[in-house]
Design an enzyme around this catalytic site. Structure first.
Site, short mmCIF file in Angstrom:
data_model
loop_
_atom_site.label_atom_id
_atom_site.label_comp_id
_atom_site.label_asym_id
_atom_site.label_seq_id
_atom_site.Cartn_x
_atom_site.Cartn_y
_atom_site.Cartn_z
N CYS A 169 1.75 -3.91 -2.96
CA CYS A 169 2.72 -2.81 -3.02
C CYS A 169 2.88 -2.09 -1.68
CB CYS A 169 2.33 -1.82 -4.10
SG CYS A 169 2.56 -2.47 -5.76
N GLY A 170 2.37 -2.66 -0.59
CA GLY A 170 2.73 -2.10 0.70
C GLY A 170 1.65 -1.46 1.55
N LYS B 235 -13.28 -7.28 -2.82
CA LYS B 235 -13.07 -6.47 -4.03
C LYS B 235 -14.36 -6.33 -4.85
CE LYS B 235 -9.09 -5.57 -2.71
NZ LYS B 235 -7.81 -6.13 -3.00
N TYR C 147 -10.62 -18.68 -4.29
CA TYR C 147 -9.55 -17.84 -3.79
C TYR C 147 -9.96 -16.39 -3.51
CZ TYR C 147 -4.98 -16.35 -2.64
OH TYR C 147 -3.93 -15.87 -1.93
N ASN D 250 1.83 -15.14 -3.59
CA ASN D 250 0.56 -14.50 -3.21
C ASN D 250 -0.11 -15.26 -2.06
OD1 ASN D 250 -1.48 -12.49 -3.50
ND2 ASN D 250 -2.76 -13.94 -4.63
N ARG E 67 -1.39 -15.87 1.67
CA ARG E 67 -2.04 -14.83 2.49
C ARG E 67 -2.38 -15.32 3.88
NH1 ARG E 67 -3.36 -9.66 -0.26
NH2 ARG E 67 -2.51 -10.03 -2.32
N THR F 48 -0.72 -2.92 3.59
CA THR F 48 -0.79 -3.54 4.91
C THR F 48 0.42 -3.12 5.75
OG1 THR F 48 -2.00 -5.40 4.02
CG2 THR F 48 -0.94 -5.74 6.16
N HIS G 145 -9.36 1.69 -3.05
CA HIS G 145 -8.41 0.64 -2.66
C HIS G 145 -7.33 1.28 -1.77
CE1 HIS G 145 -5.53 -2.79 -4.20
NE2 HIS G 145 -6.11 -3.12 -3.06
N GLY H 128 9.51 0.57 8.53
CA GLY H 128 9.43 1.52 9.66
C GLY H 128 10.01 2.89 9.36
N ARG I 271 -6.32 -13.67 -7.93
CA ARG I 271 -7.46 -13.14 -8.67
C ARG I 271 -7.29 -13.42 -10.16
NH1 ARG I 271 -7.06 -8.32 -9.00
NH2 ARG I 271 -5.34 -7.90 -7.58
N ASP J 201 -6.81 -2.12 3.45
CA ASP J 201 -7.03 -2.43 2.03
C ASP J 201 -8.10 -1.59 1.35
OD1 ASP J 201 -6.10 -4.21 -0.12
OD2 ASP J 201 -8.11 -5.05 -0.09
N GLY K 76 -9.93 -12.72 -3.50
CA GLY K 76 -10.64 -11.70 -4.24
C GLY K 76 -11.66 -12.25 -5.24
N SER L 142 -2.10 -3.70 -5.69
CA SER L 142 -2.01 -4.95 -4.92
C SER L 142 -0.55 -5.35 -4.69
CB SER L 142 -2.71 -6.07 -5.68
OG SER L 142 -4.07 -5.74 -5.85
P1 GTP Z 1 -2.72 -6.30 -1.19
O1 GTP Z 1 -3.17 -7.00 0.03
O2 GTP Z 1 -2.46 -7.22 -2.34
O3 GTP Z 1 -3.60 -5.17 -1.59
O4 GTP Z 1 -1.22 -5.75 -0.88
P2 GTP Z 1 -0.67 -4.55 0.03
O5 GTP Z 1 -0.68 -3.27 -0.76
O6 GTP Z 1 -1.32 -4.53 1.34
O7 GTP Z 1 0.89 -4.95 0.18
P3 GTP Z 1 1.70 -5.46 1.47
O8 GTP Z 1 1.79 -4.42 2.55
O9 GTP Z 1 1.18 -6.78 1.85
O10 GTP Z 1 3.16 -5.62 0.86
C1 GTP Z 1 3.44 -6.45 -0.23
C2 GTP Z 1 4.90 -6.73 -0.33
O11 GTP Z 1 5.63 -5.51 -0.41
C3 GTP Z 1 5.44 -7.50 0.87
O12 GTP Z 1 6.27 -8.54 0.42
C4 GTP Z 1 6.24 -6.47 1.62
O13 GTP Z 1 7.32 -7.05 2.30
C5 GTP Z 1 6.69 -5.49 0.53
N1 GTP Z 1 6.83 -4.12 1.09
C6 GTP Z 1 5.90 -3.45 1.80
N2 GTP Z 1 6.36 -2.24 2.20
C7 GTP Z 1 7.63 -2.13 1.72
C8 GTP Z 1 8.63 -1.10 1.80
O14 GTP Z 1 8.47 -0.04 2.39
N3 GTP Z 1 9.81 -1.36 1.15
C9 GTP Z 1 10.02 -2.54 0.47
N4 GTP Z 1 11.19 -2.70 -0.13
N5 GTP Z 1 9.10 -3.53 0.39
C10 GTP Z 1 7.92 -3.33 1.00
C1 SPV Z 2 -5.42 -7.49 -3.71
O1 SPV Z 2 -5.08 -8.20 -4.66
O2 SPV Z 2 -5.41 -6.23 -3.80
C2 SPV Z 2 -5.82 -8.10 -2.43
C3 SPV Z 2 -6.00 -9.55 -2.39
O3 SPV Z 2 -6.02 -7.39 -1.46
S1 SPV Z 2 -7.54 -10.05 -3.03
O4 SPV Z 2 -8.53 -10.05 -1.95
O5 SPV Z 2 -7.37 -11.42 -3.54
O6 SPV Z 2 -7.98 -9.13 -4.05
MN MN Z 3 -5.73 -5.15 -2.01
#
Ligand code: GTP
Ligand code: SPV
Ligand code: MN
Length: 625
Positions: A291-292, A247, A238, A406, A408, A294, A267, A533, A89, A314, A240, A289
């Site tokens: 930060c975990g 978004k 790309y 980044n 995806r 998914t 979000h 987990g 983004r 999301d 977002g 974004s």
């Molecule tokens: P967006 O799609 O950008 O909104 O991201 P998101 O908030 O869905 O983040 P996502 O779950 O994809 O995690 C992003 C990164 O954080 C990945 O590389 C994960 O491996 C890492 N991550 C997620 N959960 C944890 C956790 O509990 N501990 C650690 N150390 N890393 C984590």
């Molecule tokens: C984020 O950045 O929070 C995403 C990816 O979920 S995007 O759709 O590019 O915004």
């Molecule tokens: Mn997001």
């Protein structure tokens, strides 16, 4: 009613309709499309119907052109490498346009540059757009995409129409939203969110196209007109920036609609947790974004007897129903998830979601037709040839990364093995708790709970996180990302905080609000908490609090924290509970003052006074410790 096989020869001006029946579109859609044709001058228009034959045709075209490569190891999976200049983004070129500046952004302190959204005047916007959109689709097809955010016809859903000259965008929109001609029926004569997207590469192309990915990075611009419910996006293909249902619509435009109509567009992931006592809870969680979200939404619990089901990963649209219970839907239909770090140990449910019918953007490719990224080392045949996201040979130990940080996956939510049976329930699911979080290497405990709804709003307003690769920011600095909405605010952030505060009413069951931090590190920089987990252990504590267990929490200046020994750590070794939960007085005094300064600088007079009052109380409480 017309025959399916009838060949409809139609033109709008001189532009032929390559597919679909223009005359049968709802009246307001016709006007909108005619305007877009006149402005963008495509070579043809293509009215999408969302069926499989359409996807096959588009995939065929993209394979032929070289934008997509088939990943032969799976069924109907494809790899896409973008122009390396179009990978995230672009927040610096994303604007909100309103007559009155302060409808879009707060009163920022003089001399400080605002970080909570960027406003552009209607006049300046017109000037910028006039340099971009006229003729921008010359020589290209204009796809007309009818889509529903949320189940088609649900009272919580909203309809959009996106025009785009990118068939990659069409392909992803088909997965991320509900693209179907039923949208035209449900829409009728009503208004819809108007979405105009162009790659900004009219033919003959002026700039060298890299990786068969036309784009125009120098001229990227994404503008939102909340008052007109309209979005215009130029120059980027790309995620977002280009999948405008996500978004741009579901957060920036929808947050404005939500304020006007009394609901919330956030979000947030939505997940269900069934406890060993067979009681089901739904929670929603907002992390910035990458930060975990998914990962949490699809968590594979390490404690026996728990069951997790995913509603969304999301975005959450939530509304209090007539009985005062907050109900949420996932407005999306797919996952656009961060690939690196995803593997069978960290997130098996995500892995199982994208074994078919998925698109992988900017990941690496193995010689046997598989995907590869950082984190898949143990699940990839040793010594196999790997081509990185830039198209160069790569092997473990190489300087650069195999996959872009980044990169995806785009996968249908219906393929997730733990998708909740109610994930498309038009009523949504009842939400018991809201959880904020971010990447906080120091000072912030694993979990704490707000003292009240208003205090929870303060906790959300103070969310900070280490920068990630989801946008153009560099380095490991800690950025404020209030409510995990900093890049996605559609209106004045102070007004947004007031909207949250106003949601509290005596006849409503307000969800409890928590803050979590999976990312605290020790003096050597190692994570103190195993995460993934094992995060079920934190959810377990949160749910016991939701059930009213007062024996497991103690009050501190930042809210309620777990009493020692009340988080189930069975089967885990070497957890340093004291370090994980400590509240260093000087860290928090600094942090409280810094948060106050941030709000004074960035939100100023628009900050609801209760927020400052609560911050002052927090500072005073730490001073007394
Ligand atoms: P967006 O799609 O950008 O909104 O991201 P998101 O908030 O869905 O983040 P996502 O779950 O994809 O995690 C992003 C990164 O954080 C990945 O590389 C994960 O491996 C890492 N991550 C997620 N959960 C944890 C956790 O509990 N501990 C650690 N150390 N890393 C984590
Ligand atoms: C984020 O950045 O929070 C995403 C990816 O979920 S995007 O759709 O590019 O915004
Ligand atoms: Mn997001």
């Amino acid at each position: 009613v017309y025959e399916v096989h009838e060949i409809v020869v139609q033109k709008i001006g001189h532009v032929p309709v390559a597919k679909g029946d223009f005359n049968h579109l709802p009246r307001k859609v016709k006007t909108f499309v005619a305007h877009c044709v006149q402005l963008c001058k495509p070579r043809g228009i293509y009215i999408c119907d969302g069926d499989q034959a359409e996807a096959d045709e588009i995939i065929h075209k993209l394979l032929e052109r070289g934008t997509l490569t088939r990943l032969t190891k799976y069924q109907n999976n494809y790899l896409c490498r973008t122009d390396p200049a179009d990978v995230a983004r672009v927040e610096s070129k994303t604007f909100i346009v309103t007559e009155n500046k302060y409808d879009s952004v707060p009163h920022v302190r003089e001399g400080v540059s605002g970080t909570l959204g960027a406003w552009l005047s209607p006049e300046d916007t017109k000037e910028e757009l006039d340099q971009r959109f006229p003729g921008c689709m010359a020589g290209r097809m204009m796809y007309i995409i009818p889509f529903s955010m949320g189940p088609v016809g649900s009272p919580l859903s909203k309809i959009g129409v996106q025009v785009t000259d990118s068939n990659y965008v069409l392909l992803c929109m088909r997965t991320m939203t509900r693209v179907t001609p039923r949208v035209w029926e449900v829409l009728g004569d009503s208004d819809f969110v108007k979405c105009i997207h162009s790659l900004g590469c009219p033919r003959p192309v002026q700039r060298r196209v890299k990786n068969h990915w036309p784009c125009n990075p120098e001229k990227v611009m994404i503008v939102h007109f909340p008052e007109q419910r309209k979005i215009k996006s130029f120059g980027s293909g790309y995620g977002g920036n280009s999948l405008l249902g996500k978004k741009c619509f579901a957060l920036r435009i929808a947050s404005v609609i939500a304020r006007d109509e009394g609901w919330m567009a956030e979000h947030m992931l939505i997940m269900s947790i069934t406890t060993p006592k067979n009681k089901e809870f739904f929670v929603a969680a907002a992390f910035p974004s990458a930060c975990g979200k998914t990962n949490l939404a699809m968590l594979n619990p390490s404690l026996p007897g728990f069951r997790i089901q995913c509603v969304g990963d999301d975005i959450a649209w939530m509304k209090f129903d007539d009985s005062g219970v907050l109900h949420g839907i996932n407005p999306e239909a797919g996952f656009f998830g961060v690939a690196p770090g995803t593997n069978m140990k960290t997130n098996p449910n995500a892995m199982l979601s994208f074994q078919a019918n998925s698109i992988f953007t900017n990941v690496a490719e193995t010689a046997d037709g598989g995907y590869f990224w950082e984190g898949l080392e143990d699940e990839t045949p040793k010594g196999i040839g790997i081509i990185d996201w830039l198209g160069n040979p790569w092997h473990p130990g190489c300087v650069g990364k195999a996959a872009h940080p980044n990169s995806r996956f785009t996968a249908p939510a219906s393929q997730c093995p733990i998708i909740h049976p109610k994930w498309e329930d038009p009523k949504g699911v009842p939400i018991s708790a809201l959880i904020f979080g971010g990447r906080r290497p120091v000072g912030v405990p694993l979990v704490f709970e707000s003292k009240s709804w208003a205090h929870g709003v303060l906790i959300g307003a103070c969310v900070k996180s280490e920068a990630t690769a989801a946008a153009e920011h560099q380095g490991k600095n800690i950025m404020h990302d209030p409510m995990a909405m900093r890049p996605f605010m559609g209106y004045n952030f102070g007004h947004y905080l007031q909207h949250w505060l106003d949601l509290e009413k005596p006849d409503r069951q307000m969800p409890k609000i928590f803050h979590v931090n999976w990312f605290r590190v020790d003096s050597k920089g190692q994570f103190l908490w195993p995460g993934f987990g094992d995060n079920i252990r934190v959810l377990d504590w949160i749910l016991r609090r939701c059930e009213g267990d007062n024996s497991i929490a103690e009050e501190t200046p930042i809210g309620y924290v777990p009493k020692k020994g009340t988080i189930d750590l069975s089967g885990l070794e070497g957890i340093n509970e004291d370090e994980l939960f400590s509240l260093p007085k000087h860290y928090w005094l600094d942090d409280t003052r810094e948060s106050k300064r941030f709000l004074e600088d960035q939100v100023g007079i628009d900050t609801p006074s209760i927020i400052f009052k609560l911050l002052d109380e927090q500072e005073e409480a730490f001073n007394k410790c």
